[in-house]
Structure formats: structure tokens, C-alpha cells
Design an enzyme around this catalytic site. Sequence first.
Site, PDB file in Angstrom:
ATOM      1  N   GLN A  51       8.525   7.762  -3.664  1.00 37.08           N
ATOM      2  CA  GLN A  51       8.388   6.886  -4.829  1.00 37.08           C
ATOM      3  C   GLN A  51       9.157   7.401  -6.050  1.00 37.08           C
ATOM      4  OE1 GLN A  51       3.864   6.662  -4.243  1.00 37.08           O
ATOM      5  NE2 GLN A  51       4.330   4.714  -5.188  1.00 37.08           N
ATOM      6  N   CYS A  94      -0.456   0.091  -6.254  1.00 35.25           N
ATOM      7  CA  CYS A  94       0.606   1.053  -5.949  1.00 35.25           C
ATOM      8  C   CYS A  94       1.533   1.143  -7.151  1.00 35.25           C
ATOM      9  CB  CYS A  94       1.379   0.571  -4.721  1.00 35.25           C
ATOM     10  SG  CYS A  94       2.709   1.674  -4.219  1.00 35.25           S
ATOM     11  N   LEU A  95       1.907   2.373  -7.515  1.00 36.87           N
ATOM     12  CA  LEU A  95       2.789   2.543  -8.678  1.00 36.87           C
ATOM     13  C   LEU A  95       4.150   1.914  -8.438  1.00 36.87           C
ATOM     14  CD1 LEU A  95       1.905   6.191  -9.815  1.00 36.87           C
ATOM     15  CD2 LEU A  95       1.087   4.010 -10.732  1.00 36.87           C
ATOM     16  N   HIS A 136      -2.920   5.532   2.414  1.00 40.63           N
ATOM     17  CA  HIS A 136      -1.941   4.772   1.620  1.00 40.63           C
ATOM     18  C   HIS A 136      -0.681   5.617   1.390  1.00 40.63           C
ATOM     19  CE1 HIS A 136      -0.966   2.091  -2.027  1.00 40.63           C
ATOM     20  NE2 HIS A 136      -0.119   3.103  -2.144  1.00 40.63           N
ATOM     21  N   GLU A 137      -0.879   6.886   1.006  1.00 41.46           N
ATOM     22  CA  GLU A 137       0.280   7.745   0.691  1.00 41.46           C
ATOM     23  C   GLU A 137       1.026   8.163   1.959  1.00 41.46           C
ATOM     24  OE1 GLU A 137       1.100   7.692  -2.262  1.00 41.46           O
ATOM     25  OE2 GLU A 137      -0.797   7.104  -3.149  1.00 41.46           O
TER      26      GLU A 137
END
Length: 176
Positions: A51, A94-95, A136-137
Site C-alpha cells: 500500500q 481500507c486505506l 485483510h492485510e
Amino acid sequence: MSIKPLIILPDPILRQVSKPVERVDGDLRRLADDMLETMYDAPGIGLAAIQVGEPRRLLVIDLAKEGEPPAPHVFINPEILVSSDQRSVYEEGCLSIPDYYAEVERPAAVRVKYLDRDGKLQEIEAEGLMATCLQHEIDHLNGILFIDHISKLKRDMVVKKFKKLAKEKAPGRMVG
Ligand code: NI
């Protein structure tokens, strides 16, 4: 430490599969620290290296609530060993997909092995928010986003919206 720019949907970088970390050294720890600072600034509770444009199997998580002391976790080369049959639903965000939230169903508990920031092999039995966040990550490390777990109809709508936003923000666009 420094805050790094976040990669935002629909940037194809987010679909890359990250490569295993071969050495846990000062450079990697610096990247982890930068990721933590970037995550706190956003603010968020989890961030994968991809990310910030680094395709390495590294992620950071801090689930401390506002007013609690920081509880940063660094996970290097994380691997899910066991997932529970029992499932739970969390509203995820989510960022890399700012201001969009949706309910996602995942295994309620996972056992994950990983290297810590000293390169030591560790295992964690996670449940609740930590289990969701880890899954998620770890998905990010495999080029998977949480919107891949929702209906195609909803996903297509989100992707379309972010494509439009990216187009509007594209630099060098001639106006008038
Ligand atoms: Ni995310």
C-alpha cells in the site's frame, strides 16, 4: 521516520503479489517504522507494504483504541496456518479505498506464523478484530482487496467510482 504516499484504488500496484522478505535488517525495520507512521497519520489500524508501493511481505497492525498507549505489531512473511470453521462478519475499510466500508465475512479465528521485527519466528492465535485485520492485510500481500469478498455488483460500483476519481485527479489534464 517518514509518512509515505498511499497507493489508492484502481492503481494496478495493489494487484501485485508481494515477495517474501529475505533479510530482516535495518532497512526493513525503517520501512516498518515508516509504515506505522503512515498508518497512524491516516489514521488506520493496519497497513501492508504494497500500500506504500513496496511489494514485500510485510504488514503492520495497531488495534489500540483512542487514548490507549500505542501497540504496534510488525508481521514479516506472515502465513495463515489454520482458519476456524466458525465465521464472523466485520464492517471493513481500507486505506487504499478511502471512505468506503462494507461487511465482509471471514473465518472468526486464525493461527498465523510470522517473523517479528527482530527476525524471530513467532506464532499468534488471533480472534475478533485481530483475526479480521490479519486476514485483510495478508490478502493485500496476495494482491487481494476486501472488495473482492463482496458482491460483484457492489465491487464494480466501487471500482467505477474510484476510476472516475483517479481520472479527475490525473495530473496534466488540460482544462479550457
Ligand atoms: Ni486494506
